[in-house]
Design a protein around this motif. Structure first.
Motif, PDB file in Angstrom:
ATOM      1  N   VAL A   1     -54.402  14.336  21.024  1.00  0.00           N
ATOM      2  CA  VAL A   1     -54.030  13.783  22.277  1.00  0.00           C
ATOM      3  C   VAL A   1     -55.047  13.026  22.790  1.00  0.00           C
ATOM      4  N   ILE A   2     -56.338  13.576  22.710  1.00  0.00           N
ATOM      5  CA  ILE A   2     -57.425  13.025  23.175  1.00  0.00           C
ATOM      6  C   ILE A   2     -57.758  11.618  22.654  1.00  0.00           C
ATOM      7  N   GLU A   3     -57.524  11.599  21.457  1.00  0.00           N
ATOM      8  CA  GLU A   3     -57.951  10.394  20.415  1.00  0.00           C
ATOM      9  C   GLU A   3     -56.650   9.265  20.994  1.00  0.00           C
ATOM     10  N   GLN A   4     -55.640   9.803  21.289  1.00  0.00           N
ATOM     11  CA  GLN A   4     -54.431   9.007  21.517  1.00  0.00           C
ATOM     12  C   GLN A   4     -54.687   8.152  23.024  1.00  0.00           C
ATOM     13  N   ILE A   5     -55.310   8.984  24.040  1.00  0.00           N
ATOM     14  CA  ILE A   5     -55.387   8.800  25.332  1.00  0.00           C
ATOM     15  C   ILE A   5     -56.556   7.393  25.234  1.00  0.00           C
ATOM     16  N   GLY A   6     -57.555   7.948  24.426  1.00  0.00           N
ATOM     17  CA  GLY A   6     -58.654   6.990  24.385  1.00  0.00           C
ATOM     18  C   GLY A   6     -60.057   7.616  24.908  1.00  0.00           C
ATOM     19  N   CYS A   7     -60.002   8.641  25.115  1.00  0.00           N
ATOM     20  CA  CYS A   7     -61.300   9.617  25.541  1.00  0.00           C
ATOM     21  C   CYS A   7     -62.425   9.440  24.490  1.00  0.00           C
TER      22      CYS A   7
END
Length: 261
Positions: A225-231
């Motif tokens: 999820v963090i990768e998908q959000i771009g964090c």
């Protein structure tokens, strides 16, 4: 009372130590970009003492200055090779500050002395401050923060998103970045609302050129999820657990070899 009566001697006997939890780059090579210094106390009778209880015991025993001094000097000296201006693979180090630390007259000399003795770049040292614990109206706190900022030490706003004042704190405090509250990260896999909130925060911080670190990455789903959000950066037990200085240095040497070979 038991912990308070024991902590002074525990600091002297080095029962109280510093461990490090890596912060990883999200995406790409997923390499280590930073470390968070965490206080650890393994009481001979009670076993591991949670960090908040260690800090509270030091406050009660009036040895907060000694605890902070130990943490600052130990943390910086253990990983100084990766914090120096000429480091091949530079990292940053974050050190937590309690409300008492932030308002105290020992905060600035402890940190700056440790930085000078370690020969490290002050811009690679962050002080983590919690939005729940800091008031921009507190004069002593702000004086310390501004003094550290002038010396090159930067601030990270911890637990971002936990309270109601997060956004206002970004411009009221001289912060260089934030650490997303772990509840937002954990809930983002099942709550579209929390995911939207994180996306908005990450987008805002990117426009303001602020560092963003996602805490509480405990599962592969959280990481995805963090990768998908771009964090850009993340830490959590799924990525790495806190380790003592020797294990951390061995890990970093391995990272350096992998990077330079």
């Amino acid at each position: 009372a038991l912990l308070a009566s024991a902590i002074g001697q525990a600091i002297q006997d080095r029962e109280v130590t510093v461990h490090f939890q890596p912060v990883f780059r999200v995406g790409g090579d997923r390499g280590i970009v930073g470390l968070e210094a965490l206080v650890r106390w393994n009481h001979p009778e009670l076993g591991p003492v949670p960090a908040p209880e260690t800090v509270a015991a030091a406050k009660m025993a009036k040895v907060g200055a000694r605890l902070h001094l130990m943490i600052a000097h130990t943390a910086i000296s253990e990983v100084a090779d990766w914090l120096r201006p000429d480091s091949i693979n530079p990292l940053f180090l974050t050190i937590n500050a309690s409300p008492e630390d932030l308002a105290a007259d020992y905060l600035v000399p402890n940190l700056l002395d440790a930085i000078a003795q370690g020969g490290v770049d002050p811009r690679r040292v962050f002080v983590e401050i919690s939005e729940q614990l800091v008031s921009p109206d507190a004069r002593g706190v702000m004086d310390n923060i501004h003094t550290l900022e002038r010396a090159g030490v930067r601030m990270l706003l911890d637990d971002f998103g936990e309270g109601q004042t997060s956004i206002s704190y970004i411009h009221e405090l001289p912060v260089a970045g934030i650490k997303l509250d772990r509840k937002l990260v954990v809930n983002a896999i099942r709550s579209q609302t929390d995911r939207i909130v994180i996306e908005s925060i990450v987008g805002l911080c990117r426009r303001l050129e602020l560092v963003v670190i996602a805490e509480g990455v405990e599962t592969a789903e959280h990481r995805q999820v963090i990768e998908q959000i771009g964090c850009g950066m993340a830490q959590g037990y799924h990525l790495a657990t806190p380790q003592d200085g020797a294990h951390t240095r061995a890990l970093l040497r391995g990272e350096r070899m992998a990077t330079t070979n």
